[in-house]
Design a protein around this motif. Structure first.
Motif, PDB file in Angstrom:
ATOM      1  N   ALA B 247      -3.392  78.163  79.722  1.00 31.50           N
ATOM      2  CA  ALA B 247      -3.895  79.621  80.246  1.00 31.50           C
ATOM      3  C   ALA B 247      -5.300  79.494  80.415  1.00 31.50           C
ATOM      4  O   ALA B 247      -5.688  80.086  81.300  1.00 31.50           O
ATOM      5  CB  ALA B 247      -3.712  80.370  78.815  1.00 31.50           C
ATOM      6  N   PHE B 248      -6.070  78.880  79.769  1.00 35.06           N
ATOM      7  CA  PHE B 248      -7.628  78.611  80.170  1.00 35.06           C
ATOM      8  C   PHE B 248      -7.564  77.849  81.656  1.00 35.06           C
ATOM      9  O   PHE B 248      -8.479  78.267  82.337  1.00 35.06           O
ATOM     10  CB  PHE B 248      -8.364  78.031  78.977  1.00 35.06           C
ATOM     11  N   ILE B 249      -7.173  76.998  81.596  1.00 35.51           N
ATOM     12  CA  ILE B 249      -7.141  75.778  82.764  1.00 35.51           C
ATOM     13  C   ILE B 249      -6.828  76.718  83.983  1.00 35.51           C
ATOM     14  O   ILE B 249      -7.415  76.510  84.880  1.00 35.51           O
ATOM     15  CB  ILE B 249      -6.248  74.431  82.587  1.00 35.51           C
ATOM     16  N   SER B 269     -11.108  67.003  72.928  1.00 34.00           N
ATOM     17  CA  SER B 269     -10.392  66.057  73.706  1.00 34.00           C
ATOM     18  C   SER B 269      -8.978  66.493  74.076  1.00 34.00           C
ATOM     19  O   SER B 269      -8.531  65.985  75.102  1.00 34.00           O
ATOM     20  CB  SER B 269     -10.049  64.843  72.603  1.00 34.00           C
ATOM     21  N   THR B 270      -8.201  67.532  73.403  1.00 34.05           N
ATOM     22  CA  THR B 270      -7.127  67.968  73.985  1.00 34.05           C
ATOM     23  C   THR B 270      -7.342  68.693  75.352  1.00 34.05           C
ATOM     24  O   THR B 270      -6.491  68.407  76.274  1.00 34.05           O
ATOM     25  CB  THR B 270      -6.440  68.775  72.919  1.00 34.05           C
ATOM     26  N   LEU B 271      -8.422  69.398  75.301  1.00 34.18           N
ATOM     27  CA  LEU B 271      -8.802  70.187  76.543  1.00 34.18           C
ATOM     28  C   LEU B 271      -8.900  69.298  77.699  1.00 34.18           C
ATOM     29  O   LEU B 271      -8.592  69.283  78.942  1.00 34.18           O
ATOM     30  CB  LEU B 271      -9.913  71.168  76.141  1.00 34.18           C
ATOM     31  N   THR B 272      -9.740  68.198  77.362  1.00 32.82           N
ATOM     32  CA  THR B 272     -10.044  67.308  78.297  1.00 32.82           C
ATOM     33  C   THR B 272      -8.973  66.554  79.088  1.00 32.82           C
ATOM     34  O   THR B 272      -8.842  66.381  80.180  1.00 32.82           O
ATOM     35  CB  THR B 272     -10.955  66.063  77.770  1.00 32.82           C
ATOM     36  N   LYS B 273      -8.072  66.277  78.142  1.00 36.14           N
ATOM     37  CA  LYS B 273      -6.670  65.496  78.413  1.00 36.14           C
ATOM     38  C   LYS B 273      -6.113  66.466  79.394  1.00 36.14           C
ATOM     39  O   LYS B 273      -5.637  66.032  80.553  1.00 36.14           O
ATOM     40  CB  LYS B 273      -5.974  65.213  77.130  1.00 36.14           C
ATOM     41  N   GLN B 274      -5.713  67.859  79.018  1.00 35.79           N
ATOM     42  CA  GLN B 274      -5.205  68.712  79.866  1.00 35.79           C
ATOM     43  C   GLN B 274      -5.639  69.125  81.192  1.00 35.79           C
ATOM     44  O   GLN B 274      -4.853  69.060  82.207  1.00 35.79           O
ATOM     45  CB  GLN B 274      -4.807  70.076  78.967  1.00 35.79           C
ATOM     46  N   LEU B 275      -7.050  68.916  81.119  1.00 37.76           N
ATOM     47  CA  LEU B 275      -7.801  69.032  82.458  1.00 37.76           C
ATOM     48  C   LEU B 275      -7.507  68.131  83.368  1.00 37.76           C
ATOM     49  O   LEU B 275      -7.147  68.371  84.669  1.00 37.76           O
ATOM     50  CB  LEU B 275      -9.422  69.186  82.152  1.00 37.76           C
ATOM     51  N   LYS B 279      -4.969  67.865  86.916  1.00 37.48           N
ATOM     52  CA  LYS B 279      -5.682  67.539  88.416  1.00 37.48           C
ATOM     53  C   LYS B 279      -6.968  68.728  88.399  1.00 37.48           C
ATOM     54  O   LYS B 279      -6.970  69.136  89.743  1.00 37.48           O
ATOM     55  CB  LYS B 279      -4.898  67.330  89.429  1.00 37.48           C
ATOM     56  N   VAL B 280      -7.645  69.203  87.491  1.00 43.53           N
ATOM     57  CA  VAL B 280      -8.735  70.089  87.619  1.00 43.53           C
ATOM     58  C   VAL B 280      -9.966  69.398  88.304  1.00 43.53           C
ATOM     59  O   VAL B 280     -10.466  68.571  87.784  1.00 43.53           O
ATOM     60  CB  VAL B 280      -8.854  70.721  86.687  1.00 43.53           C
ATOM     61  N   ASN B 281     -10.385  69.887  89.567  1.00 43.13           N
ATOM     62  CA  ASN B 281     -11.701  69.155  90.141  1.00 43.13           C
ATOM     63  C   ASN B 281     -12.814  69.914  89.959  1.00 43.13           C
ATOM     64  O   ASN B 281     -12.750  71.071  90.042  1.00 43.13           O
ATOM     65  CB  ASN B 281     -11.087  68.820  91.644  1.00 43.13           C
ATOM     66  N   SER B 282     -13.912  69.317  89.554  1.00 44.87           N
ATOM     67  CA  SER B 282     -15.298  69.861  89.384  1.00 44.87           C
ATOM     68  C   SER B 282     -16.100  68.802  89.572  1.00 44.87           C
ATOM     69  O   SER B 282     -15.844  67.668  89.378  1.00 44.87           O
ATOM     70  CB  SER B 282     -15.063  70.775  88.320  1.00 44.87           C
ATOM     71  N   LYS B 283     -17.396  69.305  89.907  1.00 40.14           N
ATOM     72  CA  LYS B 283     -18.361  68.312  90.121  1.00 40.14           C
ATOM     73  C   LYS B 283     -18.877  67.606  88.501  1.00 40.14           C
ATOM     74  O   LYS B 283     -19.070  66.449  88.706  1.00 40.14           O
ATOM     75  CB  LYS B 283     -19.633  68.751  90.706  1.00 40.14           C
TER      76      LYS B 283
END
Lengths: 284, 446
Positions: B247-249, B269-275, B279-283
């Motif tokens: 939902a946040f992503i 670490s869960t948030l990082t894995k789900q990002l 395939k969320v792109n950011s700089k």
């Protein structure tokens, strides 16, 4: 638009898994009128079994599901024999308390052995991109798994002798017994099947999210909402209810903070109970 | 049907009660335990006191440690640091006081199960029953804040470590001293780094845990980012037990230049894995707490390019020479000595939690040495006047009435995860430039 479609897809796929978990609860309810408060810990059993098989034996979590199903079935039979069978004809509060006791026993054992730490099956499959829609394979496979087990349940209930016996007992236990159906075995099998579905749902959830030994609890509560939404004692209704709940969980956070999701979910629970207590596909 | 409905409502109520119970029970084991049955953690070797020789005194360092519950990873590393300090200071003969007494140290600790209610009960026990002379806080701002009240109430000096929240030091306490850089300065450096790394960047999304520490960090981060001309396109908190971040992503608007926030190890670490999976792109991706942990590398490709503020890293460049150049005294082991002895004892790389644990003990040691006494007032005076450099960095406390005990000397470093050609993952210090071991890079397209 992009956010909407991604949220709907995520929610929809997760909805299948919710549906599968609720189906186990609904089946037990429909056949033996037992509200199984040990449903959550059985979901946790599914999660933990998958995790332990993955960590200690390197077993692929999707293959582990077959073992998880067997464990769920065996556990269900055991719970039925030890805790449910003696109270099945007693007032409903007895079975409620009996399954609640089982719930506390299982959680107590897990806490003593595993503690409250978070467990994570580090088995990432990446994601599938179609245009701007991004679907993680773990969700996709979990939904597929849920559909397969639903199909298995239906084939079993409609095309096998034990399945037909379950339906007969659900319909009229006394009449079924008069026809020579051994109702005790059938009830035990039903409880086993319900637990099997819960354990498999737990296994599927563990491939998507990390979990603790208490993670089964929220899914048990969701299962109650789903059963009411879809219709009491109707497994197909449970699947439909699961999908609706999954979609709601995808949609609600788009307009309000995610902390509001349970408020809306349980608001809906009360609303359905008041307006249409039989649920969407409930038996009359 | 009606009776079934009634039963259903009843069962949901019962189920909710069970869950409510479960929600607070990071460890229901506690409920079955009686306080009398409590035993000090046997794992602390230093707790086994030797019989005291004449002219020697054993000073008890009391603390609780999160050996179970959600803060286990960070908590255990912190205890490792404290244990190593005790072992080393005692091996060197302890500390000699002005009256000729030699002081040796012993630890007394309990498992707080990451539970705030337990912390207050256990610190009261440490002070009254175990007669602890000095206290070290448990890991995390929430638990440290809960323990600080007890320390101040019983007139005991406490060094907080693993606790960065600023608010504890705004409550008028006079005996609580912070080893960590405060939360308000935790992620602001990431905004400065973004300015250098991607000058065209404008949009920052902040997703954070809704606990005390993370909220302090992101509120300061948000204000700082806006003051630097950035637009905060998403600012939303998640509950501590969240495992589904979809939902946040999904709410991160397209074109977001940087994703910042996080909370503690498990959720971040869960948030990082789900990002990564989505395939969320950011700089830039900059999160709290989790990235500097060596265990973060277990996320595989998902950890690449993620930046994290760290209180300390084995690659930091603090040295006796740097102290001399800065005109402050040097205290304790060098960075290399600490790094090697930690690896030797625990067979793993030290994280900043380990260094923080060691530093907390070392601060007490430095203050006792300077005061030449273990008297609370004299040691407090030494702490108020402390201004030194160690392997952990600068240590100096705010002595103003409004922020007494807040860490002023210590600075954050920022690490970033790199993938090496042979496929392994390594973290490098990338900011500030003066301390960097590698140049930061913009996240690759996923």
């Amino acid at each position: 638009m992009q956010e909407l479609i991604n949220s709907l897809t995520d929610g929809f796929l997760l909805g299948f898994v919710y549906g599968l978990a609720a189906m186990g609860l609904s089946l037990i309810w429909g056949v033996m009128s037992v509200i199984n408060l040990a449903h959550g810990p059985v979901i946790t059993v599914g999660m933990l079994t998958t995790y332990l098989l993955f960590v200690h034996f390197g077993l692929n979590p999707y293959l582990a599901m077959i073992i998880v199903a067997a464990v769920g079935l065996a556990l269900g039979l055991l719970i039925y024999i030890i805790a449910v069978h003696r109270v099945i004809s007693a007032p409903h509060l007895s079975s409620l308390l009996a399954t609640f006791a089982v719930n506390m026993i299982i959680l107590g054992i897990f806490n003593a052995i595993f503690g409250g730490d978070q467990n994570n099956i580090s088995y990432s499959l990446g994601s599938l991109s179609i245009g701007f829609v991004n679907i993680t394979y773990s969700r996709l496979l979990a939904a597929l798994g849920a559909v397969l087990f639903t199909a298995f349940l239906y084939l079993f209930l409609y095309f096998t002798r034990p399945g037909k016996a379950i339906r007969a007992v659900a319909n009229n236990r006394e009449a079924a017994e008069l026809m020579g159906i051994p109702s005790v075995q059938v009830l035990a099998l039903t409880f086993g099947l319900g637990s099997l579905l819960a354990a498999v749902a737990g296994s599927l959830i563990s491939t998507i999210f990390p979990f603790t030994i208490f993670s089964g609890g929220p899914y048990e509560l969701k299962s109650f909402v789903i059963c009411v939404l879809g219709g009491l004692g109707n497994p197909l209704g449970a699947l439909l209810g699961g999908l609706i709940l999954g979609l709601m969980e995808g949609l609600i956070p788009m307009w309000m903070p995610t902390s509001w999701v349970p408020v809306v979910e349980f608001g809906l629970f009360v609303f359905v109970l008041v307006v249409k207590p039989t649920g969407l596909l409930g038996a009359k | 049907m009606r009776s079934l409905t009634g039963k259903l409502v009843l069962s949901v109520l019962v189920g909710s009660l069970v869950l409510l119970g479960c929600g607070k029970q990071e460890a229901p084991k506690t409920k079955a335990q009686k306080p009398q049955a409590e035993k000090p953690a046997a794992a602390t070797p230093a707790a086994q006191k030797a019989p005291e020789a004449p002219g020697t005194k054993t000073v008890i360092i009391g603390f609780t440690a999160s050996k179970s519950g959600k803060l286990k990873t960070e908590g255990e590393r912190q205890i490792n640091g404290v244990d190593l300090w005790i072992e080393q200071v005692n091996a060197k003969g302890g500390v000699k006081l002005a009256d000729g007494t030699t002081v040796k140290f012993a630890a007394k600790s309990y498992d707080d199960e990451s539970n705030k209610d337990r912390v207050q009960e256990l610190y009261t026990r440490l002070i009254n029953n175990d007669k602890a002379d000095f206290l070290i806080s448990p890991y995390s701002s929430g638990l440290a804040d809960a323990s600080a009240v007890i320390a101040q109430q019983y007139n005991k000096i406490m060094i907080t470590t693993g606790a960065a929240s600023d608010s504890t030091y705004k409550k008028g306490y006079t005996l609580i001293y912070q080893a960590y850089t405060p939360a308000s300065r935790y992620l602001t450096g990431a905004v400065d780094m973004l300015g250098k790394l991607a000058p065209g960047a404008k949009k920052i999304a902040i997703i954070h845990e809704k606990d005390k520490f993370s909220s302090d960090v992101v509120n300061a981060l948000k204000a700082y980012a806006i003051s630097k001309g950035y637009e905060v396109v998403l600012f939303e908190g998640y509950d501590k037990d969240t495992t589904d971040f979809a939902a946040f992503i999904n709410k991160i608007p397209p074109g977001t230049d940087a994703i910042m926030g996080g909370g503690h190890f498990a959720d971040t670490s869960t948030l990082t894995k789900q990002l990564y999976e989505k395939k969320v792109n950011s700089k830039m991706i900059a999160f709290l707490v989790a990235p500097p942990e060596p265990k973060f590398a277990e996320l595989g490709d998902a950890c690449v390019c993620v930046i994290g503020p760290s209180q300390w890293e084995p690659g930091v460049k603090y040295s006796p020479e740097a102290a001399k150049a800065a005109g402050v005294p040097w205290f304790g082991p060098t960075v290399e000595q600490f790094d090697q002895s930690y690896k030797q004892k625990y067979n793993e790389d030290p994280s900043y939690h380990s260094a923080g644990g060691y530093a907390a003990g070392m601060i007490i040691q430095a203050a006792i040495e300077k005061a030449g006494s273990i008297d609370t007032d004299k040691v407090k005076k030494a702490l108020d006047e402390m201004n030194l450099m160690s392997f952990y960095g600068d240590i100096k406390f705010d002595t103003s009435k409004d922020n007494h005990g807040l860490q002023m000397g210590h600075e954050m470093v920022y690490i970033q995860w790199f993938k090496e050609p042979k496929g392994t993952f390594v973290k490098q210090i990338v900011w500030p430039a003066s301390a960097a071991s590698a140049k930061p890079f913009v996240c690759p397209t996923r």
